[in-house]
Write a protein that holds these residues in place. Structure first.
Motif, mmCIF file in Angstrom:
data_model
loop_
_atom_site.group_PDB
_atom_site.id
_atom_site.type_symbol
_atom_site.label_atom_id
_atom_site.label_comp_id
_atom_site.label_asym_id
_atom_site.label_seq_id
_atom_site.Cartn_x
_atom_site.Cartn_y
_atom_site.Cartn_z
ATOM 1 N N VAL A 1 0.852 -1.188 0.000
ATOM 2 C CA VAL A 1 0.000 0.000 0.000
ATOM 3 C C VAL A 1 0.892 1.242 0.000
ATOM 4 C CG1 VAL A 1 -1.770 1.277 1.256
ATOM 5 C CG2 VAL A 1 -1.849 -1.226 1.190
ATOM 6 N N PRO A 2 0.687 2.168 -0.945
ATOM 7 C CA PRO A 2 1.581 3.328 -1.052
ATOM 8 C C PRO A 2 1.750 4.130 0.229
ATOM 9 C CG PRO A 2 0.235 3.164 -3.015
ATOM 10 C CD PRO A 2 -0.265 2.108 -2.064
ATOM 11 N N LYS A 3 0.671 4.339 0.986
ATOM 12 C CA LYS A 3 0.759 5.132 2.217
ATOM 13 C C LYS A 3 -0.031 4.451 3.323
ATOM 14 C CE LYS A 3 1.334 8.627 5.073
ATOM 15 N NZ LYS A 3 2.641 9.080 5.599
ATOM 16 N N VAL A 4 0.643 4.207 4.451
ATOM 17 C CA VAL A 4 -0.013 3.634 5.625
ATOM 18 C C VAL A 4 0.254 4.542 6.813
ATOM 19 C CG1 VAL A 4 -0.185 1.668 7.194
ATOM 20 C CG2 VAL A 4 0.271 1.275 4.755
ATOM 21 N N LEU A 5 -0.818 4.900 7.523
ATOM 22 C CA LEU A 5 -0.704 5.654 8.770
ATOM 23 C C LEU A 5 -1.249 4.814 9.911
ATOM 24 C CD1 LEU A 5 -0.241 8.285 10.456
ATOM 25 C CD2 LEU A 5 -2.627 8.869 9.930
ATOM 26 N N ILE A 6 -0.488 4.737 10.999
ATOM 27 C CA ILE A 6 -0.927 4.092 12.236
ATOM 28 C C ILE A 6 -1.066 5.194 13.274
ATOM 29 C CG2 ILE A 6 -0.357 2.393 14.004
ATOM 30 C CD1 ILE A 6 1.528 1.130 11.791
ATOM 31 N N LEU A 7 -2.265 5.369 13.800
ATOM 32 C CA LEU A 7 -2.563 6.488 14.683
ATOM 33 C C LEU A 7 -3.208 5.994 15.974
ATOM 34 C CD1 LEU A 7 -2.906 9.561 15.260
ATOM 35 C CD2 LEU A 7 -5.043 9.457 13.961
ATOM 36 N N THR A 8 -2.705 6.464 17.108
ATOM 37 C CA THR A 8 -3.281 6.087 18.396
ATOM 38 C C THR A 8 -3.219 7.274 19.350
ATOM 39 O OG1 THR A 8 -3.267 4.387 20.124
ATOM 40 C CG2 THR A 8 -1.136 5.239 19.438
ATOM 41 N N GLY A 9 -3.843 7.110 20.511
ATOM 42 C CA GLY A 9 -3.797 8.117 21.562
ATOM 43 C C GLY A 9 -3.138 7.556 22.803
ATOM 44 N N THR A 10 -2.463 8.391 23.551
ATOM 45 C CA THR A 10 -1.709 7.909 24.707
ATOM 46 C C THR A 10 -2.589 7.442 25.853
ATOM 47 O OG1 THR A 10 -1.566 10.165 25.623
ATOM 48 C CG2 THR A 10 0.242 9.437 24.191
ATOM 49 N N LYS A 11 -3.862 7.855 25.865
ATOM 50 C CA LYS A 11 -4.737 7.518 26.992
ATOM 51 C C LYS A 11 -5.858 6.550 26.629
ATOM 52 C CE LYS A 11 -3.909 11.657 29.778
ATOM 53 N NZ LYS A 11 -4.526 12.771 30.547
ATOM 54 N N ASP A 12 -5.694 5.854 25.510
ATOM 55 C CA ASP A 12 -6.726 4.905 25.077
ATOM 56 C C ASP A 12 -6.855 3.777 26.097
ATOM 57 O OD1 ASP A 12 -8.408 3.128 23.763
ATOM 58 O OD2 ASP A 12 -7.469 3.442 21.817
ATOM 59 N N GLN A 13 -8.056 3.614 26.661
ATOM 60 C CA GLN A 13 -8.287 2.569 27.652
ATOM 61 C C GLN A 13 -9.008 1.348 27.080
ATOM 62 O OE1 GLN A 13 -11.317 3.583 30.700
ATOM 63 N NE2 GLN A 13 -11.601 5.521 29.608
ATOM 64 N N LEU A 14 -9.311 1.380 25.782
ATOM 65 C CA LEU A 14 -9.972 0.234 25.162
ATOM 66 C C LEU A 14 -9.019 -0.604 24.311
ATOM 67 C CD1 LEU A 14 -13.460 1.646 24.097
ATOM 68 C CD2 LEU A 14 -12.885 0.193 26.045
ATOM 69 N N VAL A 15 -8.176 0.053 23.514
ATOM 70 C CA VAL A 15 -7.139 -0.659 22.768
ATOM 71 C C VAL A 15 -5.805 -0.034 23.184
ATOM 72 C CG1 VAL A 15 -6.184 -1.245 20.515
ATOM 73 C CG2 VAL A 15 -8.664 -1.145 20.818
ATOM 74 N N HIS A 16 -5.026 -0.782 23.924
ATOM 75 C CA HIS A 16 -3.792 -0.245 24.491
ATOM 76 C C HIS A 16 -2.882 0.305 23.396
ATOM 77 C CE1 HIS A 16 -0.044 -0.047 26.811
ATOM 78 N NE2 HIS A 16 -0.815 -0.081 27.891
ATOM 79 N N PRO A 17 -2.286 1.478 23.603
ATOM 80 C CA PRO A 17 -1.408 2.062 22.580
ATOM 81 C C PRO A 17 -0.269 1.148 22.137
ATOM 82 C CG PRO A 17 -1.907 3.681 24.279
ATOM 83 C CD PRO A 17 -2.464 2.376 24.764
ATOM 84 N N SER A 18 0.112 0.202 22.983
ATOM 85 C CA SER A 18 1.175 -0.726 22.597
ATOM 86 C C SER A 18 0.790 -1.550 21.385
ATOM 87 C CB SER A 18 1.526 -1.654 23.768
ATOM 88 O OG SER A 18 0.410 -2.462 24.120
ATOM 89 N N GLY A 19 -0.520 -1.734 21.165
ATOM 90 C CA GLY A 19 -0.961 -2.453 19.975
ATOM 91 C C GLY A 19 -0.591 -1.720 18.703
ATOM 92 N N SER A 20 -0.745 -0.399 18.716
ATOM 93 C CA SER A 20 -0.346 0.404 17.557
ATOM 94 C C SER A 20 1.170 0.446 17.411
ATOM 95 C CB SER A 20 -0.903 1.827 17.687
ATOM 96 O OG SER A 20 -2.318 1.830 17.544
ATOM 97 N N ARG A 21 1.877 0.486 18.522
ATOM 98 C CA ARG A 21 3.341 0.498 18.461
ATOM 99 C C ARG A 21 3.863 -0.798 17.854
ATOM 100 N NH1 ARG A 21 3.063 2.189 24.580
ATOM 101 N NH2 ARG A 21 2.297 4.340 24.360
#
Length: 338
Positions: free
Chosen positions: A265-285
């Motif tokens: 895919v030409p462009k992929v963005l992974i975006l998360t928030g530091t205080k997400d309590q439903l999907v832990h930010p480590s999942g995006s990392r």
């Protein structure tokens, strides 16, 4: 909810919309037939969808766990009014006006639903589609990119994950408690505060909305928004809620498949928030670690509902991603032609 795949055209048009009718170019039901092990059809269900805008840049939005297409309100209102965009939103199986087939569901089969819908509306060309998924929708988007990477220009994975690990798939204790209550409580005055506290920071909810002439708080405005949604959305069946949860908890995409998506895919963005309590930010990392070509962005103080919490910033970010996807595609084509 409509479980009748033969719902008449008049019946579909009678379904109320929360979006601007002036931007709506098409709404309908897409029939999806699942195939058995031997290739025989064994069950059909319908997906309710709406198209907004008439521009050449096509955007597919995929909503998360137990959310309906109305959850994309801020994005449809923004992109649907712009002459360069066409927007496609829909209710996943098991929620809203779509059918509720027997569960449990998987993200792979839910991605097959999306492909059936794209084929139905004629969005089949190569390198012609921007895909935006949030939470469970981001998981479905990963499976979609595995199946039809050649159609996708850009892929935005918002507050989501790829692996089935204890830390990455299990919400915080507060998030688990809120999810459980939200699934069983049907009384709106009790349910809405649970949803708001689960999706947004308390300080943001209690702050006055800068765009509101009456000086109301974000909590007041979001409460009104949820009441509007509940007024037009059929109650979700327990089968749909539990089956979507099963899809989220069993989702797993290997590092090898993530590498393939990232390279294709030409462009992929992974975006998360530091205080997400439903999907832990480590999942995006972890996603970012296994998608080397992808851009990774983490917004300080943002929670799971960041597409609404920070709607202007989110929409502007999406526009940048769409533009960069086109630019990278053009660069690839020039290299191939040289």
């Amino acid at each position: 909810m409509s479980d009748d795949p033969t719902l008449s055209s008049a019946g579909v048009q009678a379904i109320p919309t929360l979006f601007d009718p002036a931007t709506c170019t098409r709404k309908g039901m897409c029939l999806v037939t699942e195939m058995g092990v031997k290739g025989d059809p064994f069950e059909s269900h319908s997906l309710y969808f709406e198209q907004h805008g008439t521009g050449p840049e096509k955007i597919l939005f995929i909503m998360g766990l137990n959310g309906t297409l109305w959850s994309w309100y801020n994005q449809v209102e923004y992109f649907g009014r712009k002459p360069e965009y066409s927007v496609l939103v829909f209710d996943n199986r098991g929620v809203g006006n779509s059918g509720t087939p027997r569960g449990p569901y998987t993200t792979s089969r839910m991605a097959d639903d999306v492909i059936a819908l794209l084929d139905y509306v004629g969005w089949t060309a190569e390198h012609d589609l921007h895909v935006v998924g949030v939470s469970l929708g981001g998981m479905i988007a990963q499976e979609l990119a595995t199946k039809i990477a050649e159609r996708i220009i850009s892929l935005t994975l918002t507050v989501t994950r790829a692996r089935r690990g204890l830390l990455t798939w299990l919400p915080s204790l507060q998030g688990c408690y809120a999810l459980a209550k939200a699934m069983v409580i049907t009384d709106r005055p009790k349910k809405i505060p649970i949803l708001l506290d689960m999706l947004f920071p308390q300080d943001w909810l209690d702050a006055k909305n800068s765009d509101d002439a009456q000086g109301r708080t974000n909590r007041e405005l979001q409460t009104m928004e949820y009441i509007r949604r509940f007024d037009v959305v059929p109650p979700q069946q327990l089968m749909g809620s539990v089956s979507q949860m099963a899809a989220a908890t069993t989702h797993n995409v290997s590092p090898e498949r993530l590498h393939s998506i990232s390279a294709s895919v030409p462009k992929v963005l992974i975006l998360t928030g530091t205080k997400d309590q439903l999907v832990h930010p480590s999942g995006s990392r972890w996603l970012a670690q296994n998608m080397p070509e992808a851009e990774f962005v983490e917004w300080e103080g943002a929670e799971h509902g960041l597409a609404a919490q920070l709607k202007d910033r989110y929409n502007e970010t999406l526009e940048r991603v769409f533009r960069e996807g086109r630019e990278r595609l053009a660069n690839r084509q020039q290299v191939v032609a040289a």
